[in-house]
Design a protein around this motif. Sequence first.
Motif: not given
Lengths: 395, 330
Positions: A127-132, A149-151, A203-204, A210-214
């Motif tokens: 999903x993060x790849x999609x977000x990019x 970066x987050x992925x 922790x990650x 946070x990165x979802x909020x960003x």
Amino acid sequence: MLDTQAMAHLSDVAVSIELETADMTLNIGPQHPSTHGVLRLTATVDGERVRDVKPVIGYMHRGYEKIVEARSYPQVITLINRIDWVSGFANEVPFVVAAEKLMELEVPERAQYIRLILTEMARMASHLAFMGSFPLELGAATPLMFAFRDRERVLDLIESVTGGRFHPNFNRIGGVKPAAGSGSATRKQVQDLPKGFLAETRAAMDEVFTSCDQLETLLAGNELFQARAKGVGVLSPEMAMAYGVTGPNLRATGVPFDLRKVEDYLPYGDFDFDVITADGGDSYSRWWVRLQEIRESAKIVQQAIDGIPSGPLQAKVPKIIKVPKGELYVRAENPKGEMGYYLVSEGSGGPYRLKIRSASFSNLSMLPYILEGALLPDIIAIMGSLDFVLGDVDR
Amino acid sequence: MSLLDSFWFVLVLKMVSIATLVPVAGLLIGYAELKISAHMQHRVGPYFAGGRWGWAQLIADGVKFFQKEDIIPADADRPVFKWAPALVLLSAVGLFVVIPFGEGDVLVVRDLDIGIFYALAISSIGTIGILMAGWSSANKYSLMGGLRAAGQLIAYELPLVLSVIGVVILAETMSLNGIVEAQASWGIPFIVPQLIGFVVFYIAALAEMSRIPFDMPIAESELVTGFLTEYSGFRFLFFFLAEFANMFTFSAIAATLFLGGYDPIFFDVPVALGPLVLASKIAILVFLMIWFRWTWPRIREDQLQSFAWKWLIPVSLANIAITAVFKVVF
């Protein structure tokens, strides 16, 4: 000298020649930056307006369904995580579960939890790849860097356990592989997850929120993003179900269908998470649903880490794995949608027949319907919002 | 009679200065874009070229472009294909003619009486170059890119011109030097009374330069960089340079029209520092362009058309009417 009637006719002809522009056939792909691999679309366009689209698939066909008939069960696992390479781990699970169910193996709970954690992390990575990539297709380059970066953080964690970023090859019939690099398997020591992995992952996951909020603040309220995504590529729930669309694309039309809630391939029943749905059925809803699903996945991973039981990673299995005669269909909620394996066993060391039902193939089958009459820039936006991977389409 | 009194000597000197300024401005803005975008995206950007901060990255890129083969597609319309980048760069360089970098006649190539009219006219020539490039490339994607550029021209050229009229009414001159002097004598930059004009001008200028959010003619994800697809080597460098030179000149014109140009207005600095004052204003406007580019997605061609015709043009017409009434009454 022409009479008036002929003159009128001639002027008509002149006008119609001027107004009727010829349709142009535009080949989009297989080499194109936005077709996610080697999809080819043969589009008939009238200016920017698309008359019809024919997807041409098969460039990536690797014949996995045939190859696995000549492979043993452990070997198959290395192949099938290459189907949808963006979420390799999630591909392995349903196949292994199918084999285990036929063998009537009881998989240790710890192994199941590890599978679940890694599956959810694969979902996050996908999903993060999609977000990019989706905003990039709309012309926004920055979300790509943020999301990747987050992925990378998620992939690093997957790598620390499995030894592979994309192709983990971590599942074994009856459990999961002992942690990578932790000694010889012949000594029969129980080798577990790498030290500190659970704490680091926990922790990650906080950082994932946070990165979802960003990502949300960067795009969700942006007028230009909304103008490009809202109301574009609208899919009704009826049409989505008729085409066999599954996963976030289906949930974006408002259908709360999630195999994690329905099937028992992994112990999802132990966790508290929501099935995210949206009403629009458009590109924006599909983007929004995936963003929320990252959060839900992070929630599941945190709960699983808190509740992970101790115990062995492997059930007792014979050295040479033979699956008793029988056939079974196991389906799972993969990042792209429903991924299913129809496994037919004749009692030998390898599958007799394996039918792979991949999500992207069904999701892509509605392209001619959803792209008809769209504008050329919207073709790219809609294709991006459907989030398919060509390896998953062609297998 | 010293050499500086000779018309031809001064003209040649100015031409040489402009010929130096265009690549230098291009390099500076290009480097700024690389570094700023990198920091916006949590990257470091160019790092190694030149030993420190990657300052030589764009020079290295330029040298690379020189070495590349000049590929012309077999089906291309060769003369049109070859002249298109020249025309685009010509329009970018031509804009430098009227920009006043300091007080008086020395720091401007030619202070034309119709300076702003000339600037708007010459800037549109670049679009013809883009159309030529798209048409002659013998590539469907390039063709669509070129036609999009032509469609865009129709959409933004009117608001671009209309937004300037308010300034011209206030300054009572079309000479860019005259406009700066008018702001100095008013004591406030024209962005205060002409805020609407400034916003419309800036948006239309973004469209003129094909910058995000209006980079539909290039549209990397759909048209595979549109009209640029078939260009390579030196000709591609021309387009590249023209883009950055255009960022510089449009920011310079916007700074001159709305921000007081070389005149610092509120501060008392020596006249000789005029170029620096202008450069700092340009830097702010260029930074905004870079900021927009790396934050926003691209809009659609039809959305630009409706935005231009339904919003920009009515707003700038209203702005002209209000400015004119204001001018007559007071």
